[in-house]
Scaffold this motif. Structure first.
Motif: not given
Length: 187
Positions: A93-96, A77-79
């Motif tokens: 949700h975690l940052p890539s 989902d986006g980055d």
């Protein structure tokens, strides 16, 4: 658990200057004069900073124990990457960039292990080996000996790796995710 500065090993998670650090490399040094020390390269698991620190045997650090939990990768989902707890079906949700160099190897539906510190996810561990398809492989150079010469190839996730000369485009292979290297043909 407190450990001596010279007992630090790669992969250890330690608490240092109020941060959580993962040890990347160590080098034991014994100078001609003065005491021995351990040169430790580590990465902060919260903000991604890297540092080199010198620990003497008299220094002690707190070795941190992380909780691990199984999650399933759902989608991007986006980055941000969306993972689902396989027990509670709760999504996070975690940052890539938490995955680093292993990011291209993350596949839909893949089972991963999240390392949690005080209930907060700080790293994502992918399976050490995955299957991938070669989409582009260089031709074999005539006269090369098969034993030592590898050729460049591109995987279906865009990563370039070196493969043996007999591997052609379209072949499914097993790849080491963290070494980004060829392991063998997929069975």
């Amino acid at each position: 658990m407190k450990i001596s500065g010279v007992d630090i090993r790669p992969g250890n998670i330690i608490e240092y200057e109020k941060g959580i650090w993962k040890v990347a490399k160590i080098q034991h040094t014994q100078p001609g004069k003065g005491g021995a020390y351990m040169q430790v390269e580590m990465k902060n698991l919260i903000d991604g900073r890297k540092t080199n620190v010198r620990f003497r045997s008299a220094d002690t650090v707190e070795k941190v124990r992380l909780d691990t939990k199984d999650y399933q990768f759902l989608y991007e989902d986006g980055d941000m990457l969306v993972f689902m707890d396989t027990d509670t079906f709760e999504q996070i949700h975690l940052p890539s960039d938490l995955l680093g160099d292993a990011r291209p190897f993350l596949q839909d539906g893949m089972q991963v292990s999240l390392e949690l510190w005080e209930e907060r996810p700080i790293s994502v561990e992918l399976p050490s080996q995955i299957e991938a398809t070669i989409v582009e492989a260089d031709a074999v150079v005539k006269g090369q000996t098969a034993s030592s010469s590898y050729k460049p190839a591109v995987l279906d996730n865009g990563v370039r790796i070196m493969v043996p000369p007999h591997i052609e485009s379209g072949t499914r292979i097993v790849v080491d995710v963290y070494e980004q290297s060829y392991v063998g043909k997929a069975g």
